[in-house]
Design a protein around this motif. Structure first.
Motif, PDB file in Angstrom:
ATOM      1  N   MET A 119       4.796   9.122   8.444  1.00 16.90           N
ATOM      2  CA  MET A 119       4.025   8.775   7.245  1.00 16.90           C
ATOM      3  C   MET A 119       3.190   7.526   7.459  1.00 16.90           C
ATOM      4  O   MET A 119       2.100   7.401   6.900  1.00 16.90           O
ATOM      5  CB  MET A 119       4.970   8.625   6.050  1.00 16.90           C
ATOM      6  CG  MET A 119       5.481   9.983   5.549  1.00 16.90           C
ATOM      7  SD  MET A 119       6.396   9.921   4.012  1.00 16.90           S
ATOM      8  CE  MET A 119       7.976   9.343   4.609  1.00 16.90           C
ATOM      9  N   GLU A 122       0.114   8.819   9.209  1.00 13.02           N
ATOM     10  CA  GLU A 122      -0.747   9.570   8.314  1.00 13.02           C
ATOM     11  C   GLU A 122      -1.583   8.664   7.427  1.00 13.02           C
ATOM     12  O   GLU A 122      -2.759   8.942   7.155  1.00 13.02           O
ATOM     13  CB  GLU A 122       0.106  10.486   7.418  1.00 13.02           C
ATOM     14  CG  GLU A 122       0.726  11.675   8.135  1.00 13.02           C
ATOM     15  CD  GLU A 122       1.710  12.426   7.257  1.00 13.02           C
ATOM     16  OE1 GLU A 122       1.747  12.110   6.030  1.00 13.02           O
ATOM     17  OE2 GLU A 122       2.438  13.295   7.755  1.00 13.02           O
ATOM     18  N   ARG A 123      -0.990   7.564   6.991  1.00  8.33           N
ATOM     19  CA  ARG A 123      -1.659   6.720   5.987  1.00  8.33           C
ATOM     20  C   ARG A 123      -2.441   5.557   6.586  1.00  8.33           C
ATOM     21  O   ARG A 123      -3.363   5.063   5.943  1.00  8.33           O
ATOM     22  CB  ARG A 123      -0.617   6.190   4.999  1.00  8.33           C
ATOM     23  CG  ARG A 123      -0.185   7.271   4.001  1.00  8.33           C
ATOM     24  CD  ARG A 123       1.129   6.939   3.349  1.00  8.33           C
ATOM     25  NE  ARG A 123       1.463   7.963   2.347  1.00  8.33           N
ATOM     26  CZ  ARG A 123       1.997   9.145   2.650  1.00  8.33           C
ATOM     27  NH1 ARG A 123       2.229   9.469   3.916  1.00  8.33           N
ATOM     28  NH2 ARG A 123       2.271  10.021   1.690  1.00  8.33           N
ATOM     29  N   ASN A 152       0.815  -1.215   0.000  1.00  2.50           N
ATOM     30  CA  ASN A 152       0.000   0.000   0.000  1.00  2.50           C
ATOM     31  C   ASN A 152       0.846   1.262   0.000  1.00  2.50           C
ATOM     32  O   ASN A 152       0.422   2.307  -0.510  1.00  2.50           O
ATOM     33  CB  ASN A 152      -0.924   0.016   1.221  1.00  2.50           C
ATOM     34  CG  ASN A 152      -1.894  -1.140   1.208  1.00  2.50           C
ATOM     35  OD1 ASN A 152      -1.605  -2.221   1.725  1.00  2.50           O
ATOM     36  ND2 ASN A 152      -3.061  -0.944   0.605  1.00  2.50           N
ATOM     37  N   PHE A 153       2.051   1.158   0.568  1.00  5.17           N
ATOM     38  CA  PHE A 153       2.923   2.340   0.685  1.00  5.17           C
ATOM     39  C   PHE A 153       4.342   1.850   0.951  1.00  5.17           C
ATOM     40  O   PHE A 153       4.539   0.818   1.597  1.00  5.17           O
ATOM     41  CB  PHE A 153       2.444   3.244   1.827  1.00  5.17           C
ATOM     42  CG  PHE A 153       3.254   4.503   1.994  1.00  5.17           C
ATOM     43  CD1 PHE A 153       3.392   5.407   0.960  1.00  5.17           C
ATOM     44  CD2 PHE A 153       3.891   4.781   3.205  1.00  5.17           C
ATOM     45  CE1 PHE A 153       4.141   6.567   1.113  1.00  5.17           C
ATOM     46  CE2 PHE A 153       4.637   5.933   3.372  1.00  5.17           C
ATOM     47  CZ  PHE A 153       4.756   6.835   2.315  1.00  5.17           C
TER      48      PHE A 153
END
Length: 369
Positions: free
Chosen positions: A362, A365-366, A141-142
């Motif tokens: 991060m 955040e995600r 996903n990231f």
């Protein structure tokens, strides 16, 4: 938040254990009572050391435990470190690359989101490895990676679906705790000019043992240094250290630390040194973290990338070009300009610490609900 952490954990590698300690400490600081489960080869020891849950990482045991942990998790953190590479033999389902990517696939089958966390990517040279990366790494996903080379390689391999961001090795966010166990274990007087030496085996390469041994002998004679070998991966690095000592005339002026100290203890020791000469990536990261000037011997792009960011690549070497005379000359330059280099490294390390903490920011955040 329930998080599963997958990496090279529970095998006694100081760098990887430092990565895990950094991840766990910072997650506990930044999240409200996170529920952490680590896939480890030594689950009992990992659980006791880091205050987490732990499940055996291998496929042959406790497969149900891994599935259960992933089904219940909000997120799989894959990393950090150099997990996705085929330097070591990679077969259909065997080798680090298939293992870590299949854990990702299993997580997705369980409905769990995936973040590649502060990873160093590559090398990936085999046709099978490239196929695996294109198929399974795109399921993430990231992605955060610790250097630009890793991001460029991901895109070259066709991993373009998840967003990828360059940060820094999460060990730059390591929370150092005072501990003198390493230095207390040595019969030192207290006025020595300590040089940390980190060597490792690297496939067919053996000439570096001789070159480092010759250089250390000359530095002992001309700079009155006291070399201390820091074995970052247990008996493997103790053996490599002894190979260097076999080439030395002044081996009796050297020490080899025990192989079972914790990452934090090794870090505290390196902080007391005037210089580090290292092959192990995390011996150099530790040195940068505590602003100790360092000379790296690069066997991989990840080492070169770190040395460029710390500012010490000018004084360092690719493994293939290591030369004893030049190593002596560069070591003398570093020791002569110690204060100036220390200040430069400290500034650069502060920037990398900020970048390392972005991995956590991060993630929140995600994925934080």
């Amino acid at each position: 938040m329930k998080i599963v952490i997958s990496g090279f954990y529970g095998l006694g590698n100081t760098g990887d254990e430092a990565i895990l300690e950094s991840i766990v400490d910072n997650l506990k600081d930044e999240l409200d009572h996170p529920d952490l489960t680590v896939f480890s080869l030594s689950p009992k020891k990992t659980a006791e050391t880091y205050g987490v849950k732990s499940v055996y990482r291998g496929w042959r045991h406790d497969f149900k435990g891994k599935v259960k942990a992933l089904r219940e998790a909000d997120l799989l953190i894959s990393g950090g470190g150099g997990l996705l590479q085929d330097t070591y033999p990679t077969k259909f389902l065997f080798g680090p690359l298939p293992y870590y990517l299949l854990i990702v696939f299993l997580a997705k089958l369980c409905g769990t989101k995936v973040m590649f966390f502060s990873q160093g990517i590559g090398p990936v040279n085999s046709a099978w490895g490239k196929i695996l990366m294109k198929v399974f790494a795109n399921m993430a996903n990231f992605i955060t990676v610790r250097d630009q080379h890793s991001k460029d390689l991901l895109h070259k391999l066709g991993v373009n679906r998840p967003e990828s961001v360059v940060t820094a090795d999460i060990v730059f966010a390591f929370q150092k705790k005072e501990d003198t166990a390493c230095i207390d274990s040595l019969p030192l007087k207290g006025d020595e000019k300590l040089v940390a030496v980190s060597v490792r085996p690297w496939f067919q390469h053996t000439d570096h043992y001789k070159q480092i041994g010759i250089a250390l002998d000359q530095l002992i004679e001309e700079e009155d240094i006291t070399p201390v070998f820091v074995p970052m991966e247990g008996h493997h690095d103790v053996k490599a250290s002894n190979f260097v000592l076999e080439h030395m005339q002044h081996g009796d002026r050297c020490y080899v630390l025990g192989p079972d100290f914790s990452p934090n203890q090794y870090l505290n020791f390196i902080s007391n040194c005037d210089l580090t000469i290292g092959l192990r990536l995390h011996s150099l990261i530790f040195s940068a973290l505590v602003a100790v000037p360092h000379i790296g011997i690069s066997y991989d792009k990840k080492v070169e990338s770190l040395l460029k960011r710390s500012g010490m690549w000018t004084y360092s070497f690719p493994l293939e070009t290591l030369d004893a005379a030049q190593l002596v000359d560069n070591s003398k330059k570093v020791l002569a300009n110690h204060a100036e280099l220390k200040a430069m490294i400290e500034t650069n390390a502060q920037g990398m610490r900020r970048d390392a903490l972005e991995n956590i920011d991060m993630m929140k955040e995600r994925f934080l609900k």
